[in-house]
Scaffold this active site. Structure first.
Site, mmCIF file in Angstrom:
data_model
loop_
_atom_site.group_PDB
_atom_site.id
_atom_site.type_symbol
_atom_site.label_atom_id
_atom_site.label_comp_id
_atom_site.label_asym_id
_atom_site.label_seq_id
_atom_site.Cartn_x
_atom_site.Cartn_y
_atom_site.Cartn_z
ATOM 1 N N MET A 76 0.811 -1.230 0.000
ATOM 2 C CA MET A 76 0.000 0.000 0.000
ATOM 3 C C MET A 76 0.835 1.266 0.000
ATOM 4 O O MET A 76 0.336 2.344 -0.284
ATOM 5 C CB MET A 76 -0.910 0.010 1.220
ATOM 6 C CG MET A 76 -2.001 -1.011 1.137
ATOM 7 S SD MET A 76 -3.216 -0.756 2.411
ATOM 8 C CE MET A 76 -2.209 -0.884 3.844
ATOM 9 N N ASP A 78 5.229 2.846 0.312
ATOM 10 C CA ASP A 78 6.617 2.603 0.706
ATOM 11 C C ASP A 78 7.294 3.919 1.047
ATOM 12 O O ASP A 78 6.927 4.979 0.559
ATOM 13 C CB ASP A 78 7.393 1.838 -0.362
ATOM 14 C CG ASP A 78 7.256 2.460 -1.737
ATOM 15 O OD1 ASP A 78 6.801 3.615 -1.812
ATOM 16 O OD2 ASP A 78 7.610 1.798 -2.717
ATOM 17 N N PHE A 81 12.552 3.796 4.501
ATOM 18 C CA PHE A 81 13.013 2.680 5.334
ATOM 19 C C PHE A 81 11.960 1.598 5.500
ATOM 20 O O PHE A 81 12.141 0.677 6.271
ATOM 21 C CB PHE A 81 13.390 3.195 6.733
ATOM 22 C CG PHE A 81 14.135 4.486 6.714
ATOM 23 C CD1 PHE A 81 15.411 4.547 6.197
ATOM 24 C CD2 PHE A 81 13.550 5.652 7.201
ATOM 25 C CE1 PHE A 81 16.099 5.744 6.160
ATOM 26 C CE2 PHE A 81 14.231 6.850 7.169
ATOM 27 C CZ PHE A 81 15.515 6.895 6.643
ATOM 28 N N ASN A 83 8.118 -0.555 4.029
ATOM 29 C CA ASN A 83 7.023 -0.829 3.098
ATOM 30 C C ASN A 83 5.783 -1.071 3.947
ATOM 31 O O ASN A 83 5.889 -1.618 5.045
ATOM 32 C CB ASN A 83 7.285 -2.091 2.289
ATOM 33 C CG ASN A 83 8.395 -1.878 1.268
ATOM 34 O OD1 ASN A 83 8.579 -0.768 0.770
ATOM 35 N ND2 ASN A 83 9.135 -2.933 0.969
ATOM 36 N N LYS A 99 3.430 -2.423 8.682
ATOM 37 C CA LYS A 99 4.553 -1.594 8.243
ATOM 38 C C LYS A 99 5.829 -2.367 8.533
ATOM 39 O O LYS A 99 6.102 -2.709 9.687
ATOM 40 C CB LYS A 99 4.529 -0.250 8.993
ATOM 41 C CG LYS A 99 5.592 0.710 8.518
ATOM 42 C CD LYS A 99 5.315 2.125 8.977
ATOM 43 C CE LYS A 99 6.408 3.073 8.538
ATOM 44 N NZ LYS A 99 6.073 4.469 8.729
ATOM 45 N N ASP A 182 4.217 16.051 12.285
ATOM 46 C CA ASP A 182 4.214 15.826 10.837
ATOM 47 C C ASP A 182 2.777 15.656 10.335
ATOM 48 O O ASP A 182 2.489 14.781 9.520
ATOM 49 C CB ASP A 182 5.051 14.581 10.512
ATOM 50 C CG ASP A 182 5.576 14.596 9.079
ATOM 51 O OD1 ASP A 182 5.546 15.675 8.446
ATOM 52 O OD2 ASP A 182 5.994 13.528 8.601
HETATM 53 N N1 LIG Z 1 -2.767 1.794 8.932
HETATM 54 C C1 LIG Z 1 -2.755 1.964 7.613
HETATM 55 N N2 LIG Z 1 -3.827 1.627 6.869
HETATM 56 C C2 LIG Z 1 -3.802 1.807 5.530
HETATM 57 N N3 LIG Z 1 -2.761 2.300 4.830
HETATM 58 C C3 LIG Z 1 -1.658 2.641 5.507
HETATM 59 C C4 LIG Z 1 -1.592 2.499 6.938
HETATM 60 N N4 LIG Z 1 -0.381 2.936 7.335
HETATM 61 C C5 LIG Z 1 0.261 3.339 6.234
HETATM 62 N N5 LIG Z 1 -0.492 3.164 5.122
HETATM 63 C C6 LIG Z 1 -0.131 3.488 3.722
HETATM 64 O O1 LIG Z 1 1.264 3.413 3.553
HETATM 65 C C7 LIG Z 1 1.786 4.714 3.241
HETATM 66 C C8 LIG Z 1 3.136 4.915 3.904
HETATM 67 O O2 LIG Z 1 3.017 4.799 5.312
HETATM 68 P P1 LIG Z 1 3.781 5.733 6.327
HETATM 69 O O3 LIG Z 1 3.316 7.138 6.101
HETATM 70 O O4 LIG Z 1 3.658 5.172 7.679
HETATM 71 O O5 LIG Z 1 5.271 5.549 5.836
HETATM 72 P P2 LIG Z 1 6.299 6.650 5.302
HETATM 73 O O6 LIG Z 1 6.401 7.744 6.284
HETATM 74 O O7 LIG Z 1 5.960 7.002 3.896
HETATM 75 O O8 LIG Z 1 7.604 5.777 5.306
HETATM 76 P P3 LIG Z 1 8.893 5.923 6.242
HETATM 77 O O9 LIG Z 1 8.366 5.864 7.658
HETATM 78 O O10 LIG Z 1 9.752 4.756 5.860
HETATM 79 O O11 LIG Z 1 9.490 7.229 5.863
HETATM 80 C C9 LIG Z 1 0.715 5.683 3.725
HETATM 81 O O12 LIG Z 1 0.786 6.895 3.090
HETATM 82 C C10 LIG Z 1 -0.548 4.913 3.415
HETATM 83 O O13 LIG Z 1 -0.869 5.051 2.049
#
Ligand SMILES: Nc1ncnc2c1ncn2[C@@H]1O[C@H](COP(=O)(O)OP(=O)(O)OP(=O)(O)O)[C@@H](O)[C@H]1O
Length: 514
Positions: A76, A78, A81, A83, A99, A182
């Protein structure tokens, strides 16, 4: 106040559809303006190919050691660091989001940026390569995409979303003493709800098409958006009460200077809340400029406007709330409790500004598609909304960190109200004539300035640089510009960086005399 139209973005929707890696769009050159042409066929083929490749990639999901209890269904998201996967618990059938954080890359990045003066250590043998975070699944995805889809939200829908985000912030600030740091549309996830088409179609106020938001059901939602939750606590931190060594928010008897400090930290989230509310209501961010340097300056000075005609039909009450959230002085900025006391939130009070449909009709006649007024200084669509909001939050986080450092240095004493000047710390000369062609991006500046400060700041800097892939884009564009001898940071639009500005096909006026 004379509005200076800075740039116009034409056919933003098409821009988003057409843009691919090989079809980056800049508006410096007329021939690159993304109208539908015979090129469309090629673009469609390219898009179809990319979609097919992505599907194939998704079908090859990895097997992670220790995650046998879950079946991965789909990737969904990445990050630098990690996915994120949609998965099912094979025993309970419960759907979750997982995650997967790659320890080695996280550690390596921290090594590189935290201790650049130290020799890199020999690679450690990592037995457990990943951290797994099993999360509640929010199937709707990022709110960001919904703003792009709907162009902007009605006040009702905006309130539905922002109140839920604020409830999350209130819990963090008041109950667990955590500052998220953030908050932005891409970190707000939602549960989808069934869409009920509007019984009475809403008039199209502007020349751009707005998709039907559908019927709003109080307590449930609208526009397909139900419950909204805050994600990605990668930059969050606990605000500690140093006297009691407990997270702040849990203790009632706190010294004024500590309360002030906590308030200062928490105020970063309130600023971001204001930015999100502004963006939902009009479809473009409050602070915007082609140049990161100028954008940073606007954020630090709080230079934004309720740009006409897009803000004319939005209630004064909503504007009043935003004004209190986007106060440059963190001591004057609304706290989360003040947010909930505001009439726009409390009473759902909406008084439409006196906007004449005639004047809008005249505006629309003047601005029919293909006849959008353009100025000589029309340049690229500029940085994306994601980047604009990132910079906005970063400026305030940076100020918060440096205020702490100043305090430590001078042995106490408070932050002087309104003393925001991140440029000094960033060593940025605001005179554009003095801008060096190969100046570092804001992300790079943040990294070099914070490299040896503390893990939280450094982590934040790393994220700015790589985690979001946005600052990387900035760096590339800046390098490109240096070849062209331009002093501007221009950015290219592509699908990955879908811009809300594009959807509003709009001009952002330079705030004058703010
Ligand atoms: N609980 C969840 N339910 C559905 N989708 C999710 C969830 N958590 C994360 N996602 C999807 O995954 C994407 C990336 O997640 P997240 O924002 O936690 O990581 P990131 O900040 O992009 O990565 P990193 O932490 O490695 O920098 C989100 O923008 C969303 O689309």
């Amino acid at each position: 106040m004379i509005e200076q139209f800075k740039h116009f973005i034409r056919h933003g929707k098409q821009a988003n559809k057409n843009s691919t890696a090989q079809n980056n769009i800049t508006f410096e050159n007329e021939s690159k303006v993304p109208y539908y042409t015979e090129e469309k066929v090629d673009n469609d083929t390219a898009v179809a190919r990319i979609v097919a490749e992505e599907r194939e990639q998704r079908s090859k999901l990895p097997n992670y050691p220790g995650l046998e209890r879950y079946r991965l269904l789909q990737k969904m998201g990445d990050g630098a660091f990690s996915n994120v996967y949609k998965a099912t618990n094979v025993v309970t059938n419960e759907k979750v989001a997982i995650k997967v954080v790659r320890k080695r890359e996280l550690n390596n990045a921290q090594e590189r940026h935290l201790h650049r003066d130290m020799k890199p250590r020999a690679t450690e043998v990592v037995f457990h390569d990943y951290y797994y975070l099993v999360l509640e699944l929010l199937e709707g995805g990022e709110l960001f995409h919904q703003i792009v889809r709907l162009t902007y939200f009605s006040e009702q829908l905006s309130r539905h979303v922002i109140v839920q985000v604020a409830e999350g912030i209130r819990y963090l600030h008041e109950e667990v003493g955590v500052v998220h740091r953030d908050i932005k549309p891409e970190n707000l996830l939602f549960e989808p709800i069934p869409f009920i088409p509007s019984k009475v179609p809403k008039p199209n106020l502007f020349d751009e098409p707005k998709e039907d938001e559908g019927e709003f059901i109080p307590g449930v939602g609208g526009g397909g958006i139900g419950k909204v939750k805050i994600a990605d606590f990668g930059l969050s931190k606990v605000v500690w009460n140093e006297q009691t060594m407990t997270p702040c928010g849990t203790v009632g008897y706190t010294a004024p200077e500590i309360v002030k400090d906590e308030r200062y930290s928490k105020s970063v989230d309130m600023w971001a809340l204001g930015c999100v509310l502004y963006t939902m209501l009009c479809g473009f961010p409050p602070f915007y400029d082609e140049s990161i340097r100028d954008l940073t300056e606007k954020v630090a000075k709080g230079q934004y406007t309720f740009l006409s005609p897009w803000w004319d039909s939005i209630s004064d009450s909503a504007k009043d709330l935003i004004t209190h959230l986007l106060s440059v002085d963190p001591n004057k900025r609304y706290t989360i409790n003040q947010f909930f006391e505001h009439p726009w939130v409390k009473d759902g009070f909406e008084v439409k500004s006196a906007v004449s449909f005639d004047s809008l009709a005249i505006y629309n006649t003047l601005n029919t598609p293909g006849d959008v007024p353009r100025r000589k200084d029309v340049i690229s669509p500029g940085i994306t909304l994601r980047e604009a909001l990132d910079v906005s939050c970063a400026v305030h986080r940076l100020e918060e960190e440096s205020s702490k450092r100043r305090k430590i240095k001078i042995g106490g004493g408070g932050q002087k109200a309104g003393a925001l000047n991140p440029f000094k710390k960033l060593n940025i000369n605001l005179n554009e004539d003095d801008v060096s062609d190969d100046e570092p991006s804001l992300g790079e500046v943040l990294i070099s300035n914070n490299a040896s400060v503390n893990p939280i700041t450094a982590n934040e800097s790393i994220k700015m640089k790589t985690g979001t892939r946005k600052v990387a884009g900035i760096t590339t564009a800046s390098a490109k510009n240096s070849k062209e001898g331009s002093k501007r940071f221009n950015f290219e639009l592509n699908m990955d960086k879908a811009t809300l500005l594009g959807r509003r096909r709009k001009a952002i006026a330079e705030p004058v005399g703010v």
